[in-house]
Motif scaffolding. Structure first.
Motif, PDB file in Angstrom:
ATOM      1  N   SER A  55       4.810   8.797 -19.751  1.00  0.00           N
ATOM      2  CA  SER A  55       4.097   9.299 -18.567  1.00  0.00           C
ATOM      3  C   SER A  55       3.990   8.170 -17.555  1.00  0.00           C
ATOM      4  CB  SER A  55       2.700   9.812 -18.929  1.00  0.00           C
ATOM      5  OG  SER A  55       1.863   8.747 -19.338  1.00  0.00           O
ATOM      6  N   TRP A  56       3.736   8.524 -16.312  1.00  0.00           N
ATOM      7  CA  TRP A  56       3.712   7.532 -15.248  1.00  0.00           C
ATOM      8  C   TRP A  56       2.545   6.574 -15.359  1.00  0.00           C
ATOM      9  CZ3 TRP A  56      -0.460   7.029 -12.087  1.00  0.00           C
ATOM     10  CH2 TRP A  56      -1.331   8.116 -11.974  1.00  0.00           C
ATOM     11  N   GLU A  57       1.448   6.972 -16.067  1.00  0.00           N
ATOM     12  CA  GLU A  57       0.276   6.112 -16.157  1.00  0.00           C
ATOM     13  C   GLU A  57       0.577   4.773 -16.822  1.00  0.00           C
ATOM     14  OE1 GLU A  57       0.285   9.266 -16.823  1.00  0.00           O
ATOM     15  OE2 GLU A  57      -1.435  10.283 -15.881  1.00  0.00           O
ATOM     16  N   GLY A  58       1.605   4.713 -17.643  1.00  0.00           N
ATOM     17  CA  GLY A  58       1.900   3.465 -18.327  1.00  0.00           C
ATOM     18  C   GLY A  58       2.935   2.606 -17.642  1.00  0.00           C
ATOM     19  N   LEU A  59       3.429   3.026 -16.485  1.00  0.00           N
ATOM     20  CA  LEU A  59       4.513   2.294 -15.833  1.00  0.00           C
ATOM     21  C   LEU A  59       4.100   0.896 -15.373  1.00  0.00           C
ATOM     22  CD1 LEU A  59       6.353   4.995 -13.678  1.00  0.00           C
ATOM     23  CD2 LEU A  59       7.260   3.719 -15.625  1.00  0.00           C
ATOM     24  N   TYR A  97       3.763   7.221  -6.963  1.00  0.00           N
ATOM     25  CA  TYR A  97       4.223   5.840  -6.868  1.00  0.00           C
ATOM     26  C   TYR A  97       3.227   4.955  -6.134  1.00  0.00           C
ATOM     27  CZ  TYR A  97       6.141   7.262  -2.268  1.00  0.00           C
ATOM     28  OH  TYR A  97       6.314   7.739  -0.998  1.00  0.00           O
ATOM     29  N   ASP A  98       2.312   5.529  -5.342  1.00  0.00           N
ATOM     30  CA  ASP A  98       1.257   4.723  -4.734  1.00  0.00           C
ATOM     31  C   ASP A  98       0.451   4.003  -5.805  1.00  0.00           C
ATOM     32  OD1 ASP A  98       2.142   5.819  -2.413  1.00  0.00           O
ATOM     33  OD2 ASP A  98       0.368   7.013  -2.003  1.00  0.00           O
ATOM     34  N   ASP A  99       0.023   4.750  -6.817  1.00  0.00           N
ATOM     35  CA  ASP A  99      -0.806   4.170  -7.866  1.00  0.00           C
ATOM     36  C   ASP A  99      -0.008   3.202  -8.732  1.00  0.00           C
ATOM     37  OD1 ASP A  99      -2.929   5.682  -6.955  1.00  0.00           O
ATOM     38  OD2 ASP A  99      -2.453   7.365  -8.269  1.00  0.00           O
ATOM     39  N   VAL A 100       1.254   3.563  -9.010  1.00  0.00           N
ATOM     40  CA  VAL A 100       2.074   2.698  -9.860  1.00  0.00           C
ATOM     41  C   VAL A 100       2.307   1.349  -9.187  1.00  0.00           C
ATOM     42  CG1 VAL A 100       4.330   2.429 -10.946  1.00  0.00           C
ATOM     43  CG2 VAL A 100       3.186   4.656 -10.988  1.00  0.00           C
ATOM     44  N   LEU A 101       2.751   1.360  -7.939  1.00  0.00           N
ATOM     45  CA  LEU A 101       3.099   0.114  -7.261  1.00  0.00           C
ATOM     46  C   LEU A 101       1.877  -0.738  -6.955  1.00  0.00           C
ATOM     47  CD1 LEU A 101       5.895   1.331  -4.809  1.00  0.00           C
ATOM     48  CD2 LEU A 101       6.135   0.220  -7.023  1.00  0.00           C
ATOM     49  N   SER A 102       0.775  -0.119  -6.577  1.00  0.00           N
ATOM     50  CA  SER A 102      -0.420  -0.905  -6.273  1.00  0.00           C
ATOM     51  C   SER A 102      -0.957  -1.610  -7.507  1.00  0.00           C
ATOM     52  CB  SER A 102      -1.496  -0.011  -5.661  1.00  0.00           C
ATOM     53  OG  SER A 102      -1.870   1.014  -6.566  1.00  0.00           O
ATOM     54  N   ALA A 103      -0.616  -1.110  -8.719  1.00  0.00           N
ATOM     55  CA  ALA A 103      -1.090  -1.724  -9.960  1.00  0.00           C
ATOM     56  C   ALA A 103      -0.096  -2.714 -10.548  1.00  0.00           C
ATOM     57  CB  ALA A 103      -1.407  -0.643 -10.989  1.00  0.00           C
ATOM     58  N   CYS A 104       1.135  -2.775 -10.013  1.00  0.00           N
ATOM     59  CA  CYS A 104       2.152  -3.677 -10.562  1.00  0.00           C
ATOM     60  C   CYS A 104       1.810  -5.125 -10.243  1.00  0.00           C
ATOM     61  CB  CYS A 104       3.527  -3.335  -9.987  1.00  0.00           C
ATOM     62  SG  CYS A 104       4.364  -2.011 -10.846  1.00  0.00           S
ATOM     63  N   ALA A 129       0.522   4.511   3.751  1.00  0.00           N
ATOM     64  CA  ALA A 129       1.700   3.689   3.517  1.00  0.00           C
ATOM     65  C   ALA A 129       1.471   2.241   3.946  1.00  0.00           C
ATOM     66  CB  ALA A 129       2.900   4.269   4.255  1.00  0.00           C
ATOM     67  N   ALA A 130       0.803   2.046   5.090  1.00  0.00           N
ATOM     68  CA  ALA A 130       0.542   0.685   5.558  1.00  0.00           C
ATOM     69  C   ALA A 130      -0.352  -0.065   4.586  1.00  0.00           C
ATOM     70  CB  ALA A 130      -0.085   0.727   6.945  1.00  0.00           C
ATOM     71  N   GLU A 131      -1.361   0.613   4.051  1.00  0.00           N
ATOM     72  CA  GLU A 131      -2.260  -0.034   3.092  1.00  0.00           C
ATOM     73  C   GLU A 131      -1.515  -0.403   1.815  1.00  0.00           C
ATOM     74  OE1 GLU A 131      -5.376  -1.866   1.504  1.00  0.00           O
ATOM     75  OE2 GLU A 131      -5.206  -1.142   3.574  1.00  0.00           O
ATOM     76  N   LEU A 132      -0.621   0.455   1.344  1.00  0.00           N
ATOM     77  CA  LEU A 132       0.146   0.144   0.142  1.00  0.00           C
ATOM     78  C   LEU A 132       1.062  -1.059   0.379  1.00  0.00           C
ATOM     79  CD1 LEU A 132       0.941   0.699  -2.729  1.00  0.00           C
ATOM     80  CD2 LEU A 132       2.488   2.501  -1.930  1.00  0.00           C
ATOM     81  N   ARG A 133       1.666  -1.162   1.560  1.00  0.00           N
ATOM     82  CA  ARG A 133       2.503  -2.323   1.868  1.00  0.00           C
ATOM     83  C   ARG A 133       1.667  -3.600   1.882  1.00  0.00           C
ATOM     84  NH1 ARG A 133       4.949   1.423   5.624  1.00  0.00           N
ATOM     85  NH2 ARG A 133       3.757   0.543   7.367  1.00  0.00           N
ATOM     86  N   ARG A 134       0.450  -3.521   2.407  1.00  0.00           N
ATOM     87  CA  ARG A 134      -0.427  -4.697   2.401  1.00  0.00           C
ATOM     88  C   ARG A 134      -0.826  -5.087   0.983  1.00  0.00           C
ATOM     89  NH1 ARG A 134      -2.235  -2.619   7.553  1.00  0.00           N
ATOM     90  NH2 ARG A 134      -3.599  -1.109   6.514  1.00  0.00           N
ATOM     91  N   THR A 135      -1.089  -4.087   0.150  1.00  0.00           N
ATOM     92  CA  THR A 135      -1.449  -4.367  -1.241  1.00  0.00           C
ATOM     93  C   THR A 135      -0.296  -5.050  -1.965  1.00  0.00           C
ATOM     94  OG1 THR A 135      -2.954  -2.469  -1.291  1.00  0.00           O
ATOM     95  CG2 THR A 135      -2.196  -3.325  -3.411  1.00  0.00           C
ATOM     96  N   LEU A 136       0.917  -4.543  -1.775  1.00  0.00           N
ATOM     97  CA  LEU A 136       2.076  -5.168  -2.396  1.00  0.00           C
ATOM     98  C   LEU A 136       2.255  -6.605  -1.910  1.00  0.00           C
ATOM     99  CD1 LEU A 136       4.674  -2.251  -2.296  1.00  0.00           C
ATOM    100  CD2 LEU A 136       3.851  -3.404  -4.349  1.00  0.00           C
ATOM    101  N   ALA A 137       2.003  -6.848  -0.613  1.00  0.00           N
ATOM    102  CA  ALA A 137       2.202  -8.183  -0.053  1.00  0.00           C
ATOM    103  C   ALA A 137       1.229  -9.207  -0.614  1.00  0.00           C
ATOM    104  CB  ALA A 137       2.073  -8.125   1.473  1.00  0.00           C
ATOM    105  N   GLU A 138       0.147  -8.759  -1.241  1.00  0.00           N
ATOM    106  CA  GLU A 138      -0.788  -9.704  -1.856  1.00  0.00           C
ATOM    107  C   GLU A 138      -0.187 -10.367  -3.087  1.00  0.00           C
ATOM    108  OE1 GLU A 138      -4.314  -7.545  -2.680  1.00  0.00           O
ATOM    109  OE2 GLU A 138      -4.796  -7.147  -0.567  1.00  0.00           O
ATOM    110  N   HIS A 139       0.787  -9.711  -3.722  1.00  0.00           N
ATOM    111  CA  HIS A 139       1.332 -10.226  -4.976  1.00  0.00           C
ATOM    112  C   HIS A 139       2.846 -10.445  -4.916  1.00  0.00           C
ATOM    113  CE1 HIS A 139      -2.556  -9.194  -6.754  1.00  0.00           C
ATOM    114  NE2 HIS A 139      -2.451  -8.011  -6.175  1.00  0.00           N
TER     115      HIS A 139
END
Length: 739
Positions: A55-59, A97-104, A129-139
Motif C-alpha cells: 500500500s502507498w502508506e509504506g512508500l 503522492y503529496d503525502d508520500v513525497l512530503s514524508a520522504c 503544489a507550491a507548498e509541496l515543492r517548498r517541503t521537498l526543498a527543505e531536504h
C-alpha cells in the motif's frame, strides 16, 4: 496486458538511465505501490531491481530504507484522496503522492532518487503544489527535470509526465538542468543532447537548458518559464517603454463553475438567462462565436456578468495548439453573457488607457506571452496570468498606437463607403442613374486610395513628407535625372546625399547640445569654420552621425527621444558602405576627377541606389517635421502660449501658418525647431537657421559655413547660396561650441 505493452518508451528509459549514470551512479531500485487493480503503471527495465509495497502508506519509509542501499526511482500512486465533488470542483484535492513525497527523507548525504509524477506537481501555481515543492526543498536539491508526453503506456499520450532527479540537500544548491523530450524516434540524438546538458554549467542545448540562478523553492518549474531565450525576450519587452504585470491593468472577473454552480444552469427561454461562454466559444480570430443549440445558459448574479471591453481567454491550451493565447474582446453584440470555468475573463481597471488595452490584447496573442504563462500544463491559471509581465507603451508608442487606430478606422470607413456604393449599382431607378452615381461618388474614393498608395513610393514620401532642405534637393535630383543631362543629374545625386547627411548631422549636434552631451566630431567642424578656406563637408557630417551612432551617453537618452532615429541612419553596415561610396564620388567630383560620359549612366544608377538606401533609412524624418516659429503670445493667467508656426514639410517653402497651444514660454519667434514624434519641440538655432535668401529671394534654411576674420558666412542647404551675417551670430556659435 503484455510486458511489451507496459514497457516505458525507449527514449524515456534511456534518459532515465543516463540521468542516474551522471547524477546518482549505482544499481537502481524501482519502488512502487500495488494499485487497487493489482497493476503498476509500467514494467521497470529488467536491469533494475523492483520493489512493490502492498500500500502507498509504506512508500516513504521504504524509500528512506532503500536509499541507504543506492539510487532509487520512486513511482508513487497518482490517485486523489477521496473528497466530495463540490470540494474537488472548487479547490481540488490532495493527491496520494503529496503525502508520500512530503514524508520522504534522505538516508544520508549522498542519497539520490528520481520521482515520477504528473507534471502538475512541478509547474502548478496552486498553493498545494507550491507548498509541496517548498517541503521537498527543505531536504532535497533538484538536480534535473525531464518533461515529456507519451512516455508511460497506461497514460494517455497527450498527458505530460515529469521525472525529477533529487539529491540530499547540500550547503550550496547546484545548477538545475531542465529538458523537454521531443517526439522523435531518434533515441540516440535525444540521449546525446541530455548527456551534453548534464555536463554543462550554463547555457542551453537543443532540447534543454541549465538554470544557474535558481528560482525560489515554491516557484513553478514550467519549462518555458526559466528558459534563457524566454528570459532574454522578457527583458527585451522593456524596449516598448516599460514593463508591468497584467494584474496592474486588469482585474479577474468571477467565473461560473459548471459543476459547483450547476444550480444556475437554465435554458435560453427562461427570464434573466444569459449565455455561458466556454473555451470553444473563444475563437482563434479574436472573436466570440454565435450562440448555437449546444450553448449553455445560466441565471448568473450580477458580479458574474461580462461587460463590453472585457477580455476572455481559453483556460485550456493543448501542447500541440499553435503558439499564442486564444483571446477575444467582448463586444456589445456578445452580451448578456458570463464566463465559465473553462475561460478566464479580465476587466480593464479604471486607470487603464486605450493604448495599454490595445497593446496588451496584441501581446497576449504572441508566442512569448504563451511561453511566459507556461505550456507544460494544460490549464492557464488566473494567478499566473495576472503575474504575466506585459509591455507598457511610452509616449511615442502611445501616439503611434492612436494614429494606427485612427488610420484603421478611416480605412474601414472608406471600405464601407465603397461597399455601399457597389451595392447601389442596381438599386437606382435607371441604369444611367446608377452609372453616374458610381462614377461621381467613386471618384473621391479612388483619389483617396491613389493618394494613400503614393506613400509606398519613397520618392513621393521624400518630396511631400521630408523636411524642406532634403525634399527640395530630392525634387531637383528627380528633375535632373528625367531631363537627360547626365552630368547635372550625377552632381544633383551627390549634393542631395550631402544635404541629407548635413541636415541630420545638424539635428544630431543640436539635440546633443540640448542634452548637454559633448561630441568630439565638433572639433573638426570648428577647425574648418575658423580656417577661412573651406567649410565642413560630407565627411564631417558623416563623422558626426557615426559618432552619434556609437555614443553611449546618447544611447542612454529616453527611447522616445528623436536622437535614436538619427543614430540609426548609419548604424547598419549597408548604410555605412553606401555613405562611403557616395563620399568618394563626391570627393572625386569636387576635385575634378570627373567620369567619362560613357561611364556616367551606370554611375548615376549606382549612386542613386545608394542615395535611395540612405533616404529609406531616414524615413524617421517624415515623423519629425521642421518648424519655423513666426510668433508667440504668452498668457500668464492660463500659463500657455499661442504659437504661430510654419511646418516646413515638402519641397516648397511657401506653406500656410498654423497655430498651436504650448505650455512653454521660451519659444523664439524666427527660430527653427524640430518637433518629434512625442510632440516635443527642440531648438535648432544656431546649428540651423532660416531666412529669406538675398540672392534668390526665396525663404531658405542655412548653416554656418565659414567664419573668416570673425565674420560668419551662412550657406543655404537648398541651393548653396552664401550670406554674410551680423557679428552676434558668432557669439551664438561660440555658445554651442562651434567657435
Amino acid at each position: 496486458m503484455s510486458e511489451e505493452s507496459r514497457a516505458l518508451s525507449p527514449v524515456f528509459e534511456r534518459l532515465l538511465a543516463v540521468g542516474f549514470a551522471h547524477l546518482a551512479p549505482g544499481a537502481v531500485t524501482v519502488l512502487t505501490a500495488r494499485s487497487e487493480e493489482g497493476q503498476s503503471l509500467f514494467e521497470p527495465p529488467v536491469s533494475w531491481h523492483a520493489v512493490e509495497e502492498p500500500s502507498w502508506e509504506g512508500l516513504a519509509a521504504s524509500a528512506t530504507r532503500l536509499l541507504g542501499q543506492g539510487p532509487l526511482l520512486l513511482v508513487p500512486p497518482w490517485l486523489r484522496h477521496a473528497v466530495s465533488r463540490s470540494v474537488r470542483g472548487r479547490a481540488g484535492a490532495r493527491f496520494v503522492y503529496d503525502d508520500v513525497l512530503s514524508a520522504c527523507r534522505p538516508a544520508g548525504a549522498g542519497s539520490a532518487m528520481a520521482v515520477l509524477t504528473p507534471v502538475e506537481l512541478w509547474v502548478s501555481d496552486s498553493p498545494r503544489a507550491a507548498e509541496l515543492r517548498r517541503t521537498l526543498a527543505e531536504h532535497w536539491d533538484t538536480l534535473a527535470v525531464l518533461y515529456g508526453t507519451g512516455l508511460i503506456p497506461q497514460i494517455h499520450r497527450s498527458y505530460m509526465v515529469a521525472a525529477v532527479f533529487l539529491k540530499a540537500k547540500q550547503a550550496h544548491r547546484p545548477p538545475m538542468k531542465v529538458m523537454r523530450m521531443p517526439h522523435t524516434d531518434d533515441v540516440a540524438s535525444v540521449e546525446k543532447d541530455f548527456e551534453v546538458l548534464l555536463q554543462r554549467g550554463g547555457g542551453s542545448t537543443r532540447y534543454g537548458y541549465v538554470v544557474r540562478e535558481l528560482p525560489p523553492p515554491g516557484e513553478s518549474l514550467d519549462f518555458d518559464r526559466h528558459h534563457p531565450d524566454v528570459v532574454s525576450q522578457q527583458a527585451d519587452l522593456a524596449g516598448f517603454g516599460s514593463l508591468t504585470t497584467l494584474g496592474t491593468l486588469y482585474d479577474a472577473v468571477p467565473r461560473i463553475n459548471m459543476t459547483a454552480d450547476a444550480q444556475w444552469i437554465t435554458t435560453e427561454e427562461q427570464p434573466g438567462a444569459v449565455r455561458l461562454l466556454g473555451g470553444r466559444d473563444v475563437l482563434r480570430d479574436g472573436s466570440i462565436s454565435l450562440a448555437t443549440d449546444e450553448s449553455y445558459w445560466v441565471k448568473a448574479p450580477p458580479r458574474y456578468l461580462l461587460r463590453p471591453g472585457d477580455l476572455i481567454l481559453r483556460e485550456i491550451h493543448g501542447p500541440h495548439d499553435p503558439p499564442g493565447l486564444i483571446v477575444a474582446g467582448v463586444a456589445e453584440q456578445n452580451l448578456p453573457a458570463a464566463a465559465s470555468h473553462m475561460t478566464i475573463a479580465l476587466r480593464p481597471r479604471a486607470g487603464t488607457t486605450s493604448q495599454q488595452i490595445r497593446l496588451v490584447a496584441q501581446f497576449l496573442r504572441t508566442p512569448l506571452a504563451d511561453r511566459l504563462v507556461g505550456r507544460s500544463g494544460a490549464h492557464i491559471t488566473v494567478k499566473r496570468l495576472l503575474e504575466l509581465p506585459v509591455p507598457q507603451p511610452d509616449d511615442a508608442l502611445a501616439t503611434a498606437l492612436d494614429d494606427l487606430a485612427a488610420a484603421r478606422q478611416r480605412l474601414e470607413t472608406w471600405a464601407k463607403e465603397a461597399e455601399t456604393l457597389l451595392g447601389s449599382a442596381f438599386t437606382q431607378k435607371t441604369a444611367s442613374q446608377a452609372r453616374d452615381r458610381i462614377i461621381d461618388q467613386g471618384r473621391g474614393l479612388r483619389q483617396r486610395v491613389e493618394a494613400a498608395t503614393l506613400l509606398d513610393d519613397l520618392g513621393h514620401t521624400v518630396r511631400t513628407r521630408f523636411p524642406l532642405p532634403v525634399a527640395y534637393r530630392w525634387r531637383e535630383t528627380e528633375a535632373r535625372m528625367s531631363a537627360g543631362d547626365q552630368q547635372a543629374a550625377y552632381s544633383a545625386i551627390l549634393e542631395t546625399a550631402e544635404i541629407l547627411l548635413c541636415y541630420t548631422a545638424l539635428l544630431a549636434l543640436a539635440l546633443a547640445w540640448e542634452a548637454r552631451i559633448p561630441l568630439g566630431s565638433t572639433a573638426a567642424i570648428k577647425e574648418k569654420l575658423t580656417g577661412g578656406r573651406s567649410g565642413p563637408g560630407l565627411g564631417d557630417w558623416a563623422a558626426v552621425l557615426q559618432e552619434a551612432a556609437g555614443n553611449r551617453q546618447l544611447r542612454g537618452l529616453p527611447h522616445e527621444h528623436p536622437i535614436h532615429g538619427i543614430r540609426s541612419l548609419l548604424a547598419s553596415q549597408d548604410a555605412a558602405d553606401a555613405r562611403w561610396r557616395l563620399s568618394k564620388r563626391r570627393n572625386d567630383d569636387a576635385h575634378l576627377r570627373r567620369l567619362d560620359p560613357i561611364d556616367l549612366p551606370p554611375a548615376i544608377a549606382e549612386a542613386f541606389t545608394d542615395l535611395t538606401l540612405l533616404a529609406e533609412r531616414a524615413r524617421f524624418l517624415a515623423d519629425s517635421p521642421l518648424w519655423h516659429v513666426t510668433e508667440t503670445r504668452w498668457d500668464s493667467l492660463t500659463q500657455t502660449a499661442q504659437v504661430h508656426y510654419r511646418e516646413l514639410t515638402g519641397d516648397h517653402p511657401v506653406v500656410p501658418t498654423k497655430t498651436v497651444l504650448s505650455s512653454r514660454n521660451d519659444l523664439e519667434p524666427g527660430s527653427l525647431y524640430l518637433r518629434d514624434a512625442s510632440h516635443e519641440i527642440h531648438l535648432l538655432r544656431p546649428f540651423l537657421t532660416g531666412q529669406v535668401c538675398r540672392v534668390c529671394r526665396a525663404w531658405s534654411t542655412f548653416h554656418a559655413d565659414l567664419v573668416p576674420k570673425g565674420s560668419v558666412q551662412l550657406k543655404s542647404l537648398e541651393h548653396g547660396h552664401v550670406l554674410p551675417q551680423p557679428p552676434d551670430t558668432a557669439s551664438a556659435l561660440s555658445a554651442v561650441g562651434l567657435l
